[in-house]
Design an enzyme around this catalytic site. Structure first.
Site, short mmCIF file in Angstrom:
data_model
loop_
_atom_site.label_atom_id
_atom_site.label_comp_id
_atom_site.label_asym_id
_atom_site.label_seq_id
_atom_site.Cartn_x
_atom_site.Cartn_y
_atom_site.Cartn_z
N TRP A 325 0.84 -1.21 0.00
CA TRP A 325 0.00 0.00 0.00
C TRP A 325 0.87 1.25 0.00
O TRP A 325 0.54 2.25 -0.65
CB TRP A 325 -0.90 0.00 1.24
CG TRP A 325 -1.79 1.20 1.36
CD1 TRP A 325 -3.06 1.35 0.88
CD2 TRP A 325 -1.47 2.46 2.00
NE1 TRP A 325 -3.56 2.59 1.17
CE2 TRP A 325 -2.60 3.29 1.86
CE3 TRP A 325 -0.36 2.94 2.66
CZ2 TRP A 325 -2.64 4.59 2.37
CZ3 TRP A 325 -0.38 4.24 3.18
CH2 TRP A 325 -1.52 5.04 3.03
N HIS A 326 2.00 1.20 0.71
CA HIS A 326 2.83 2.38 0.82
C HIS A 326 3.57 2.70 -0.47
O HIS A 326 3.93 3.86 -0.69
CB HIS A 326 3.85 2.20 1.96
CG HIS A 326 3.27 2.46 3.31
ND1 HIS A 326 2.61 1.49 4.05
CD2 HIS A 326 3.23 3.59 4.07
CE1 HIS A 326 2.21 2.01 5.19
NE2 HIS A 326 2.56 3.27 5.23
N GLY A 327 3.81 1.75 -1.30
CA GLY A 327 4.49 2.07 -2.54
C GLY A 327 4.79 0.85 -3.38
O GLY A 327 4.88 -0.26 -2.87
N PHE A 484 2.22 8.38 -1.54
CA PHE A 484 1.64 7.07 -1.30
C PHE A 484 0.16 7.03 -1.60
O PHE A 484 -0.42 5.99 -1.67
CB PHE A 484 1.87 6.64 0.16
CG PHE A 484 3.34 6.67 0.56
CD1 PHE A 484 4.31 6.30 -0.33
CD2 PHE A 484 3.71 7.09 1.82
CE1 PHE A 484 5.66 6.33 0.03
CE2 PHE A 484 5.05 7.11 2.18
CZ PHE A 484 6.01 6.75 1.28
#
Length: 484
Positions: A325-327, A484
């Site tokens: 999800w963050h990257g 993000f």
């Protein structure tokens, strides 16, 4: 539009005045919130508005379709899965297309298979991960019957697009935020004043702590191979506070700004660097994402109410997804799996006590045990953040190796005076948070609070934020989590 920009300082009071004095009823206020939010969001690139409108329309329609299919569970499941899939597909295309194509090509290349799947120059829309998860919350909540489908499309669009938390959270649940747009709001002077103080707290974290740390970290991180172990440790330490000041600062500004408009947003950070274990850390850091993943993924998979192997599987799924999800990079996935290992170890060996007394209860200073627990937890978190900040896994491993193999080589860096100022800012924030640890934010006033009693300290914080804002004009640093 950035919170720490001159445009926002003009935008906010104008919007606030019109919201309370030109638009007197709920419906017109909601319409104005949508217009102001779209202006705020479209300031980066107006093309991004098409995506948020599409997400809002499909999610609103999914609620109505789920309501009409009441009694037909198979059809309700189809509507829920369809909207979830559609919105995740949009997120996947814009955020993960190149990552998956490149890794598929590399994997097939190991077997001598050439895949002609060119990457694309895709611009990542600001905040897409945040508002997509917020939209999914509505569809899933209606499907699970935690919330009735709304027929008020204006309130729903305001729920998805509310500008303070639109691009970097908190990720709000439909069960909490949507009803606030469905009811009339009245101006609360005390809440608005406290909201302004929380915004000032957020600006202090961003402009003073995060940006001072960021000047040092951003200028030296890519020169890691020129630095000694002790200096890399210092840079890693400053990055921990750069990302904390940056992200929690944004959350404080968003929450305080929401209160100006009679909207209560969820707490997103609760003194995470005072955590006494890794599970405790994740109850304090990015709370809205952690709880979202827990409620919508971890519990449906069985949570911890199953065999230990399955519970560990669930932990790795959730934290792997958290990293992704963050990257779209292996550094984020490794960071997520690293925390999965830590959380798994705490669970396997039952290292996380079921009850801990309040931090520093009845004392001005933490006990030795609390210091040891907080220090250990911070160190574990800091190791993971090296992966989070690095360009690739190899760089992260080399930096960590140099930290442990030559920790005392060389003298501490003196990057002009920036390093010293950054350390002073970090220590100041840490002391203030400890003093105000039982408050919702550092500048919250109560009858016995530090800042209510110390007018000089209060004015010093105000002056520091104002001066920092003036100095930052023209060289504004964006918020890290916008990526993000």
């Amino acid at each position: 539009m950035l919170f720490n920009s001159l445009e926002f300082i003009i935008f906010l009071p104008v919007v606030w005045l019109l919201y309370w004095f030109a638009f007197r009823n709920r419906q017109t206020q909601n319409l104005f919130v949508i217009a102001a939010s779209y202006l705020f969001y479209g300031w980066w690139d107006s093309r991004f508005l098409l995506l948020i409108v599409l997400t809002s329309l499909t999610s609103f329609a999914s609620g109505l379709l789920l309501e009409r299919a009441e009694g037909n569970e198979r059809l309700r499941k189809v509507w829920c899965i369809s909207n979830v899939t559609f919105n995740l597909l949009i997120l996947g295309i814009f955020k993960y297309y190149n990552f998956f194509v490149e890794n598929l090509q590399a994997t097939l290349g190991l077997f001598g298979i050439a895949l002609d799947g060119p990457t694309r120059n895709i611009i990542l829309p600001v905040g897409i991960s945040f508002y997509t998860f917020q939209a999914l919350s509505y569809t899933i909540d209606v499907y699970k019957r935690r919330l009735g489908a709304t027929h008020d499309i204006v309130a729903f669009f305001a729920y998805i697009s509310f500008f303070p938390q639109l691009v970097a959270g908190p990720i709000e649940r439909s069960t909490k935020l949507l009803p606030q747009f469905a009811t009339s709001r009245t101006f609360d002077y005390a809440a608005a004043v406290d909201g302004c103080r929380q915004m000032l707290c957020g600006f202090f974290k961003k402009l003073v702590v995060a940006d001072l740390c960021g000047e040092v970290v951003n200028s030296l991180w890519d020169r890691w191979n020129e630095l000694s172990g002790i200096n890399l440790i210092l840079i890693g330490f400053l990055y921990c506070f750069q990302i904390y000041g940056d992200f929690s600062g944004y959350s404080d500004i968003a929450i305080g700004c929401g209160r100006l408009f009679g909207i209560n947003l969820s707490q997103n950070f609760n003194l995470p660097y005072f955590a006494r274990s890794i599970p405790d850390f994740w109850r304090r850091w990015h709370i809205s994402l952690t709880s979202w993943l827990t409620d919508y993924i971890y519990y449906p998979l069985g949570g911890s109410r199953c065999s230990k192997p399955k519970a560990l599987r669930n932990v790795f799924i959730v934290w792997g997804l958290s990293g992704l999800w963050h990257g779209a990079a292996w550094t984020f996935i490794v960071w997520g799996l690293y925390h999965a290992v830590l959380v798994g170890l705490y669970r396997v060996f039952d290292l996380n006590p079921h009850y801990q007394p309040p931090l520093g209860e009845g004392r001005k200073l933490p006990s030795f045990t609390e210091l040891r627990q907080m220090g250990t937890t911070f160190l574990l978190v800091a190791v993971g953040l090296v992966f989070f900040r690095s360009h690739d896994v190899s760089q992260a491993l080399h930096i960590l190796w140099r930290m442990v193999s030559s920790p005392l080589d060389g003298a501490l860096i003196t990057y002009k005076s920036g390093t010293l100022y950054a350390i002073i800012a970090v220590l100041t924030l840490t002391v203030l948070e400890w003093i105000q640890r039982d408050k919702a934010h550092v500048l919250q006033f109560t009858d016995n609070s530090f800042f209510a009693r110390k007018a000089t300290a209060r004015l010093a914080v105000y002056a520091t934020v104002i001066i920092s804002f003036i100095l930052a004009v023209g060289k504004v640093q964006t918020f890290i989590y916008f990526h993000f």
